[in-house]
Design a protein around this motif. Structure first.
Motif, PDB file in Angstrom:
ATOM      1  N   ARG A  94       0.850  -1.189   0.000  1.00 12.90           N
ATOM      2  CA  ARG A  94       0.000   0.000   0.000  1.00 12.90           C
ATOM      3  C   ARG A  94       0.890   1.245   0.000  1.00 12.90           C
ATOM      4  N   CYS A  95       0.295   2.341  -0.404  1.00 11.96           N
ATOM      5  CA  CYS A  95       1.022   3.609  -0.437  1.00 11.96           C
ATOM      6  C   CYS A  95       1.087   4.188   0.977  1.00 11.96           C
ATOM      7  N   HIS A  96       2.284   4.434   1.462  1.00 10.58           N
ATOM      8  CA  HIS A  96       2.463   5.099   2.740  1.00 10.58           C
ATOM      9  C   HIS A  96       2.527   6.617   2.524  1.00 10.58           C
ATOM     10  N   THR A  97       2.338   7.335   3.590  1.00 11.13           N
ATOM     11  CA  THR A  97       2.354   8.799   3.485  1.00 11.13           C
ATOM     12  C   THR A  97       3.656   9.289   2.870  1.00 11.13           C
ATOM     13  N   ASP A  99       5.351   7.957   0.637  1.00  8.61           N
ATOM     14  CA  ASP A  99       5.396   7.672  -0.803  1.00  8.61           C
ATOM     15  C   ASP A  99       4.646   8.709  -1.627  1.00  8.61           C
ATOM     16  N   CYS A 134       2.676   1.213  -5.787  1.00  7.99           N
ATOM     17  CA  CYS A 134       1.961   1.004  -4.534  1.00  7.99           C
ATOM     18  C   CYS A 134       0.461   1.143  -4.793  1.00  7.99           C
ATOM     19  N   ASN A 196      -5.253   4.080   6.012  1.00  4.94           N
ATOM     20  CA  ASN A 196      -4.429   3.122   6.750  1.00  4.94           C
ATOM     21  C   ASN A 196      -3.142   3.719   7.316  1.00  4.94           C
ATOM     22  N   GLU A 197      -3.000   5.024   7.234  1.00  7.13           N
ATOM     23  CA  GLU A 197      -1.790   5.674   7.724  1.00  7.13           C
ATOM     24  C   GLU A 197      -2.084   6.472   8.987  1.00  7.13           C
TER      25      GLU A 197
END
Length: 227
Positions: A94-97, A99, A134, A196-197
């Motif tokens: 998944r894309c994190h902040t 990213d 992502c 999700n972050e």
């Protein structure tokens, strides 16, 4: 010797009694058999409207009805929770902040009309600045901040799905809001937390006053999903 009428009547009665006792199908005067008893038995339990009874749980088409197979009518949508899982099915993370680069879309016709009291939309671009693909999808957390007020926006009732962003790819999401022509409250910044972050990004609010409805049950200002 001629047979008397009395003896003829007695003989007919004896013949009729014999037919009834032996349960045989005695011939009628026209040569056909009497099948009214079997016809009557075959109709027991059948509705009188000409339809046939289907077994319980069957719709008559041969397929058993499944109560768990109910579907949502087209055009309707459900409110999905924030932080919906992304990237598990394909193995793409998944894309994190870290990213992502987030920014308001301001070019062309992206600017809302803040001189109108009708609902407006403002887009926030989501850019994958990392060197890997992502996935992102779901509702971001979003707060409008102004003075001592921090308004956590409600989420739009809308379907979404996770999408994959290759390095350099963009997607976006929308904020729907009600302008406040009298200028009573103007947000100074927007705090965005990707799905999700727990790490947030703060952006300056580039538009005008917003009608403050932080205590409303159905406010006219809310956030849409990414994806």
């Amino acid at each position: 010797m001629p047979i008397s009428p009395r003896r003829s009547a007695v003989a007919a009665a004896v013949l009729a009694a014999a037919c009834a006792l032996t349960l045989s199908a005695c011939g009628s005067s026209d040569g056909t058999s009497n099948a009214s008893a079997s016809n009557s038995a075959s109709q027991q339990g059948a509705p009188d409207d000409g339809t046939t009874l289907s077994p319980s749980g069957n719709d008559g088409s041969g397929a058993t009805q499944d109560p768990a197979a109910a579907t949502t009518a087209p055009g309707t949508a459900t409110t999905a929770p924030a932080g919906a899982p992304a990237g598990k099915s394909s193995g793409t993370p998944r894309c994190h902040t870290a990213d992502l680069t987030l920014s308001f879309e301001t070019g062309g016709d992206a600017a809302p009309d803040t001189t109108s009291d009708a609902q407006q939309t403002a887009g926030i671009s989501v850019h994958n600045r990392s060197s890997h693909a992502c996935q992102v999808g779901g509702f971001p957390g979003l707060d409008l901040n102004g003075g001592s007020t921090h308004w956590s926006l409600s989420r739009q009732s809308k379907h979404y799905s996770a999408i994959t962003l290759a390095p350099g790819d963009n997607t976006d999401f929308q904020i729907t809001f009600l302008p406040e022509l009298k200028g009573k409250w103007t947000p100074k910044s927007v705090t965005v937390t990707p799905p999700n972050e727990t790490t947030s990004v703060t952006l300056a609010w580039p538009w005008g006053p917003v009608l403050l409805q932080d205590g409303a049950t159905h406010p006219g200002t809310y956030v849409g999903p990414i994806g």
